[in-house]
Design a protein around this motif. Structure first.
Motif: not given
Length: 150
Positions: A60-88
């Motif tokens: 573990p190292k110190y980082s800014f929360k903004v960096d973590q939000d960006h990292l999670n956004s990228e993970k979510l982007r990949h999840k959408f591409r790999d496993a999303l069926v629909s959204m309503e």
């Protein structure tokens, strides 16, 4: 040295190198000509909203929360591409249908992100329900999530 200058120096140190402990940060500040107590460093970490994230070697190292939000956004982007069926959108809710077994990981990522209008998530095997604060928030949030898909 005043508080704002100290916070700026800490921000620079965290950005430029992998700082893993408060003691390490205290030593770096000392080497920069600033002697501070551990209590002051602890308060500064809270003020800057620093969090611990994995470093290159996995520790573990110190980082800014903004960096973590960006990292999670990228993970979510990949999840959408790999496993999303629909959204309503249905009133206060956004219903995300996923491939079987993926809804929980969507929920974990969505819960870890600061998303305006989101109250929380409830997930099953292939469905993730995002509960929004208003029908208008649900529409806005869906649009925001759709931008991540691109």
């Amino acid at each position: 040295m005043n508080r704002e200058i100290r916070l700026q120096l800490i921000s620079e140190l965290i950005t430029e190198q992998e700082v893993k402990t408060q003691e390490e940060l205290q030593q770096l500040l000392f080497e920069s000509g600033l002697s501070v107590t551990q209590a002051t460093i602890s308060r500064d970490i809270r003020t800057l909203q620093l969090i611990k994230v994995p470093s290159k070697d996995g520790t573990p190292k110190y980082s800014f929360k903004v960096d973590q939000d960006h990292l999670n956004s990228e993970k979510l982007r990949h999840k959408f591409r790999d496993a999303l069926v629909s959204m309503e959108v249905i009133n206060y809710f956004i219903i995300i249908k996923t491939l079987p077994g993926h809804a929980h990981s969507f929920g974990v990522l969505l819960d870890s992100m600061e998303l305006a209008g989101k109250a929380g998530t409830v997930c099953g095997n292939d469905t993730c329900l995002i509960i929004c604060r208003s029908p208008r928030d649900s529409v806005k949030l869906k649009q925001q999530l759709e931008l991540l898909q691109k």
